[in-house]
Design an enzyme around this catalytic site. Structure first.
Site, mmCIF file in Angstrom:
data_model
loop_
_atom_site.group_PDB
_atom_site.id
_atom_site.type_symbol
_atom_site.label_atom_id
_atom_site.label_comp_id
_atom_site.label_asym_id
_atom_site.label_seq_id
_atom_site.Cartn_x
_atom_site.Cartn_y
_atom_site.Cartn_z
ATOM 1 N N LYS A 268 0.303 -8.619 3.389
ATOM 2 C CA LYS A 268 -0.703 -8.491 2.689
ATOM 3 C C LYS A 268 -0.459 -7.480 1.803
ATOM 4 C CE LYS A 268 -4.456 -6.428 4.126
ATOM 5 N NZ LYS A 268 -4.859 -6.330 2.734
ATOM 6 N N CYS B 15 -0.776 10.448 -0.534
ATOM 7 C CA CYS B 15 -1.415 11.005 0.603
ATOM 8 C C CYS B 15 -0.166 12.511 1.129
ATOM 9 C CB CYS B 15 -0.531 10.037 2.087
ATOM 10 S SG CYS B 15 1.198 9.410 1.442
ATOM 11 N N GLU C 19 2.563 4.643 8.064
ATOM 12 C CA GLU C 19 2.191 5.833 7.040
ATOM 13 C C GLU C 19 0.976 6.271 6.698
ATOM 14 O OE1 GLU C 19 2.144 8.675 4.819
ATOM 15 O OE2 GLU C 19 3.296 6.869 2.796
ATOM 16 N N GLU D 195 -9.180 15.078 3.797
ATOM 17 C CA GLU D 195 -8.469 14.458 3.217
ATOM 18 C C GLU D 195 -8.981 14.288 2.044
ATOM 19 O OE1 GLU D 195 -6.155 10.859 3.475
ATOM 20 O OE2 GLU D 195 -4.506 11.860 2.605
HETATM 21 P P1 ADP Z 1 -7.442 3.349 1.996
HETATM 22 O O1 ADP Z 1 -8.587 3.615 2.879
HETATM 23 O O2 ADP Z 1 -6.931 4.312 1.311
HETATM 24 O O3 ADP Z 1 -7.845 1.714 1.210
HETATM 25 P P2 ADP Z 1 -7.211 1.664 3.675
HETATM 26 O O4 ADP Z 1 -6.765 1.446 5.157
HETATM 27 O O5 ADP Z 1 -8.428 0.823 4.294
HETATM 28 O O6 ADP Z 1 -6.979 2.385 3.100
HETATM 29 O O7 ADP Z 1 -6.224 0.065 2.922
HETATM 30 C C1 ADP Z 1 -4.774 -0.122 3.368
HETATM 31 C C2 ADP Z 1 -4.701 -0.924 3.706
HETATM 32 O O8 ADP Z 1 -4.983 -1.395 4.977
HETATM 33 C C3 ADP Z 1 -4.543 -2.347 2.086
HETATM 34 O O9 ADP Z 1 -4.245 -3.239 2.690
HETATM 35 C C4 ADP Z 1 -6.183 -2.913 2.988
HETATM 36 O O10 ADP Z 1 -7.005 -3.875 2.598
HETATM 37 C C5 ADP Z 1 -5.995 -2.977 4.817
HETATM 38 N N1 ADP Z 1 -6.529 -2.564 5.374
HETATM 39 C C6 ADP Z 1 -8.703 -1.750 5.458
HETATM 40 N N2 ADP Z 1 -8.336 -2.544 6.885
HETATM 41 C C7 ADP Z 1 -7.949 -3.555 7.547
HETATM 42 C C8 ADP Z 1 -8.313 -4.089 8.595
HETATM 43 N N3 ADP Z 1 -9.034 -3.757 9.026
HETATM 44 N N4 ADP Z 1 -7.320 -4.873 9.262
HETATM 45 C C9 ADP Z 1 -6.282 -4.896 8.448
HETATM 46 N N5 ADP Z 1 -6.412 -4.201 7.467
HETATM 47 C C10 ADP Z 1 -7.071 -3.653 6.871
#
Ligand code: ADP
Length: 475
Positions: A168, A278, A244, A379
């Site tokens: 995903k 990061c 990561e 960050e």
């Molecule tokens: P950022 O804040 O840098 O966008 P995220 O951790 O929100 O980082 O996003 C990184 C990945 O995690 C993306 O693919 C995002 O769609 C996914 N993501 C964010 N929230 C969720 C969640 N609750 N469950 C699964 N995947 C998630």
């Protein structure tokens, strides 16, 4: 989406739009997948696993090499797409395509080096044989900041190890993910071995990935907050986990460093990907003796960094990913100002010359940063270089270690002992010594503490996708 070897719509037919962060233009749309689609994808990966796991390492390596070749052949359109969807300057996109492709070549080579061991026993009539086998179906969740290399860094080792996968991508960059999957499809990947589920609403997909017992491993790159939640859910199901996560990299300029060289390095590193990395330096510790030269050099260089649409010539810094990112950066800089910091260059949004259509923040230097400011702890993920002056060499490693994160750290010194002592004292997974790019497909990448679990790339990268199986043999 790509499920079981076919390009398909979401089961409910829903779609979502993708926009260019530099212009706000809609550049495409993607299926808006739901839990039902994630289950369909896992069905396909699960069905394909036995056969894929039984292929020879040689044929898996050949397939990865073909995907690597196709990424090289398509490098320019891939880079153009990345700039349009993610925003980074074209030159940086080209670098990322090459870096991303490298993981496929590296793990094609590593596939052939998956070996076992013949082990001694205390019983004269016994022998042990240990072999490595694929863990099984892998679920991968990837971020938007490096929208191609973060996929290949997971797909390369998973496929080399003999795992099938469901992936995903981030909702901001699904088109880049689609383009990578096209390379694999055209390279001849068997049906079901790789599956792509796109969505604007990631949580239900993450829930399926971490609760389906057919998924044996979760690999995630993204924020610490989300990684922690997903790792906990995966842990409850005893899935293997590698995450990561975020970082808050210190960048230390020692008294024996060349301050001008260090300032040039800091500028090159800090503004890569608009600071949305990061491993971006977030706390630049400069010895007071070097304050004038360092600050003068970095301010002059930052003043010359041109921000704009990454597709245009001469652009050094592209947009941020969205409005929330701009607001977060602005809030950190405003908080630093309110607490007494100076902002000799930048420190505001960019709205002129059409930049108001995108998400731009000016390349910024903040001086006089102290531990009382948010920017010192959180960050940043934006184009802001915060400078902290220090007086005592003995204290600076402790200052640098004073964070829950532990991903990257940077050291500038001309003294070998200082470099080695710093490397030994810093609690970070990656240490750049007079070096602005301590990353490579051949090198293990990953962090300590809140920066994550596991390593990607290097010899270590494939271990994350392998189980050990032991046979005790009585003669
Ligand atoms: P950022 O804040 O840098 O966008 P995220 O951790 O929100 O980082 O996003 C990184 C990945 O995690 C993306 O693919 C995002 O769609 C996914 N993501 C964010 N929230 C969720 C969640 N609750 N469950 C699964 N995947 C998630």
């Amino acid at each position: 989406m790509f499920i079981n070897g076919n390009w398909v719509d979401a089961a409910n037919g829903a779609t979502f739009e993708i926009t260019n962060p530099a212009t706000g233009d809609v550049i495409g749309e993607c299926p808006d997948g739901t839990a039902a689609d994630a289950i369909r994808a896992i069905d396909a990966a699960h069905a394909a696993q036995p056969q894929w796991g039984a292929t020879t390492a040689f044929s898996r390596a050949d397939l990865l090499m073909e995907a690597w070749r196709l990424m090289g052949e398509r490098a320019e359109p891939l880079a153009q797409l990345m700039t349009k969807e993610q925003g980074k300057p074209l030159k940086a996109s080209r670098n990322e395509v090459a870096y991303g492709a490298d993981f496929l070549r590296w793990f094609a080579e590593e596939a052939r080096r998956i070996t076992g061991q013949w082990l001694p026993s205390s019983r004269p009539d016994q022998r042990f044989l240990s072999v490595r086998t694929p863990v099984g179906v892998v679920a991968a969740i990837t971020p938007w900041n490096y929208p191609m290399s973060m996929l290949t860094r997971k797909m390369g080792p998973a496929l080399a190890a003999g795992c099938t996968l469901v992936l995903k991508p981030a909702e901001a960059t699904p088109l880049c993910a689609k383009a990578i999957f096209e390379c694999f499809h055209d390279a001849g990947i068997p049906d079901g071995v790789i599956n792509l589920v796109t969505t604007a609403n990631p949580e239900p997909i993450g829930d399926v990935f971490t609760s389906d017992p057919r998924v044996k491993k979760l690999t995630f790159t993204g924020s610490t907050a989300v990684g922690r939640v997903l790792a906990a859910k995966a842990g409850a199901n005893l899935q293997r986990v590698s995450v990561e996560l975020g970082g808050h990299a210190p960048f230390i300029v020692f008294p024996d460093a060349d301050p001008e060289h260090a300032a040039k390095g800091a500028t090159a590193l800090k503004f890569l990907n608009s600071g949305q990395a990061c491993i971006s330096p977030n706390r630049i510790y400069v010895h007071r003796d070097h304050a004038d030269v360092f600050i003068e050099t970095i301010v002059a260089r930052v003043a010359n960094v041109k921000a704009g649409n990454g597709a245009d010539d001469g652009i050094g810094v592209g947009p941020l990913v969205n409005e929330a990112a701009v607001a977060k950066v602005a809030a950190q800089v405003d908080d630093a100002r309110a607490n007494g910091a100076d902002v000799p260059v930048g420190g505001h949004r960019l709205t002129e010359h059409g930049l108001d259509r995108g998400h731009f923040y000016a390349p910024t230097v903040v001086t006089g940063v102290t531990s009382a400011m948010t920017i010192y702890r959180e960050e940043t993920f934006g184009p802001v270089a915060p400078i902290i002056l220090y007086d005592h060499v003995d204290e600076v490693i402790d200052l640098a270690n004073d964070t829950n994160y532990g991903l990257a750290a940077y050291v500038y010194t001309r003294d070998l002992s200082t470099a080695i002592r710093a490397m030994e004292g810093l609690r970070f997974g990656i240490i750049g010594i007079n070096d602005v790019n301590p990353t490579s497909a051949a090198a293990p990448f990953g962090g300590m503490n809140d920066s994550g679990l596991g390593r990607e790339g290097g010899h270590e990268g494939i271990d994350e996708y392998l189980e050990t199986k032991l046979a005790g043999i009585a003669l």
